[in-house]
Design a protein around this motif. Structure first.
Motif, PDB file in Angstrom:
ATOM      1  N   LEU A 176     -10.543   6.246  -9.564  1.00 24.19           N
ATOM      2  CA  LEU A 176     -10.825   6.624  -8.184  1.00 24.19           C
ATOM      3  C   LEU A 176     -11.778   5.625  -7.546  1.00 24.19           C
TER       4      LEU A 176
ATOM      5  N   CYS B 223     -20.096  17.891  -6.708  1.00 19.16           N
ATOM      6  CA  CYS B 223     -18.822  18.139  -6.045  1.00 19.16           C
ATOM      7  C   CYS B 223     -18.396  19.584  -6.246  1.00 19.16           C
TER       8      CYS B 223
ATOM      9  N   ARG C  44     -14.971  21.911  -5.699  1.00 21.36           N
ATOM     10  CA  ARG C  44     -13.537  21.738  -5.458  1.00 21.36           C
ATOM     11  C   ARG C  44     -12.867  23.116  -5.383  1.00 21.36           C
TER      12      ARG C  44
ATOM     13  N   LEU D 175      -5.916  21.583  -3.176  1.00 21.44           N
ATOM     14  CA  LEU D 175      -7.349  21.342  -2.992  1.00 21.44           C
ATOM     15  C   LEU D 175      -7.686  21.419  -1.515  1.00 21.44           C
TER      16      LEU D 175
ATOM     17  N   HIS E 108      -8.256  18.263   1.033  1.00 20.63           N
ATOM     18  CA  HIS E 108      -7.817  17.100   0.252  1.00 20.63           C
ATOM     19  C   HIS E 108      -7.476  15.921   1.158  1.00 20.63           C
TER      20      HIS E 108
ATOM     21  N   GLY F 259      -9.832  12.861   1.298  1.00 21.53           N
ATOM     22  CA  GLY F 259      -9.973  11.929   0.200  1.00 21.53           C
ATOM     23  C   GLY F 259     -10.444  12.612  -1.070  1.00 21.53           C
ATOM     24  N   PRO F 260     -10.519  11.864  -2.186  1.00 23.33           N
ATOM     25  CA  PRO F 260     -10.845  12.454  -3.490  1.00 23.33           C
ATOM     26  C   PRO F 260     -12.272  12.967  -3.605  1.00 23.33           C
ATOM     27  N   TRP F 261     -13.152  12.522  -2.708  1.00 20.79           N
ATOM     28  CA  TRP F 261     -14.546  12.956  -2.801  1.00 20.79           C
ATOM     29  C   TRP F 261     -14.900  13.979  -1.726  1.00 20.79           C
TER      30      TRP F 261
ATOM     31  N   CYS G 104     -18.024  16.710  -1.776  1.00 20.07           N
ATOM     32  CA  CYS G 104     -19.046  16.131  -2.657  1.00 20.07           C
ATOM     33  C   CYS G 104     -20.250  15.694  -1.839  1.00 20.07           C
TER      34      CYS G 104
END
Length: 259
Positions: A132, A142, A144, A151, A154, A157-159, A162
């Motif tokens: 990532l 983080c 989730r 998610l 989502h 982005g992946p973070w 967080c």
């Protein structure tokens, strides 16, 4: 030889002779052997008693001394480590995490759909996933939330979800409540109510408009002070109030802004 020739006074010889005859005529009394033996035995008995008493005193003294010593308080002994410095009771220390730490804050099914909330602490860059892109900063906490396998947020982005923190005990983190959902930013549909709570909170209760209560228990990321509790709110229901309680079941807060 006459008395006069022997130099005796007149009649002296006759007196001695009379005394001699008197002594000879009186029988001799036997020696007091039994009294002598008894007296000797008495003396020996007194000596033995005296010696026994003396020995008893010596034994008593020998026994008393240890008793007196044992009655005295034992001297305090301070243990010293090998370096010679005074040792102190060590406080429990938290081992710094070198890998990501993840915990499930809650999970279940609502409206026929599975849901869950996981929390992860990333202590440094070496703990970040290699596949990532790196986030803006570490350490990182983080959250989730997942509803129906998707998610929440989502798209960001992946973070998403967080937040950078100053280590495992950043006091500025927490104290926030939010609705997390897949539609209208959690305002409608199936959604999760998440409270990032402090150390005094044990659980929270969400009161719904139909009179039902949803209870979530606070969960802590191991090795950190970051805690949260979560409940899933059905799509057809709205929130009337939110209360938080301590470990003694005393209410700490009451909120009605979720109507």
């Amino acid at each position: 030889m006459t008395a006069e020739q022997d130099g005796d006074e007149p009649g002296a010889g006759r007196l001695r002779a009379a005394l001699a005859r008197s002594v000879a005529a009186r029988p001799a009394s036997p020696a007091p052997v039994e009294r002598i033996v008894a007296a000797g035995r008495a003396r020996r008995r007194r000596r033995r008693l005296a010696m026994t008493a003396t020995a008893a005193c010596v034994v008593a003294a020998a026994v008393t001394v240890p008793l007196l010593r044992s009655a005295q308080p034992a001297p305090s002994v301070r243990q010293m480590p090998a370096d010679g410095t005074p040792s102190a009771t060590a406080k429990p220390t938290r081992t710094p995490a070198t890998e990501p730490v993840t915990v499930t804050a809650g999970h279940g099914t609502v409206d026929g759909t599975a849901w869950s909330l996981t929390m992860t602490y990333y202590p440094d860059e070496s703990a970040l996933p290699a596949d990532l892109p790196p986030p803006d900063g570490v350490p990182l906490v983080c959250q989730r939330p997942v509803i129906g396998g998707v998610l929440v947020d989502h798209q960001a982005g992946p973070w998403a979800g967080c937040d950078p923190v100053g280590g495992p005990d950043d006091s500025s983190f927490g104290g926030e409540m939010a609705l997390r959902g897949l539609h209208d930013k959690g305002a409608s549909g199936t959604r999760l109510f998440v409270s990032n709570t402090g150390p005094d909170v044990s659980y929270g209760v969400v009161r719904l408009d139909d009179g039902g209560d949803l209870t979530g228990h606070a969960v802590t990321i191991p090795g950190t002070s970051y805690r949260a509790w979560v409940v899933a709110v059905p799509a057809a229901r709205s929130i009337v109030s939110v209360d938080e309680y301590d470990f003694g079941r005393h209410r700490l807060s009451h909120s009605t802004e979720w109507q």
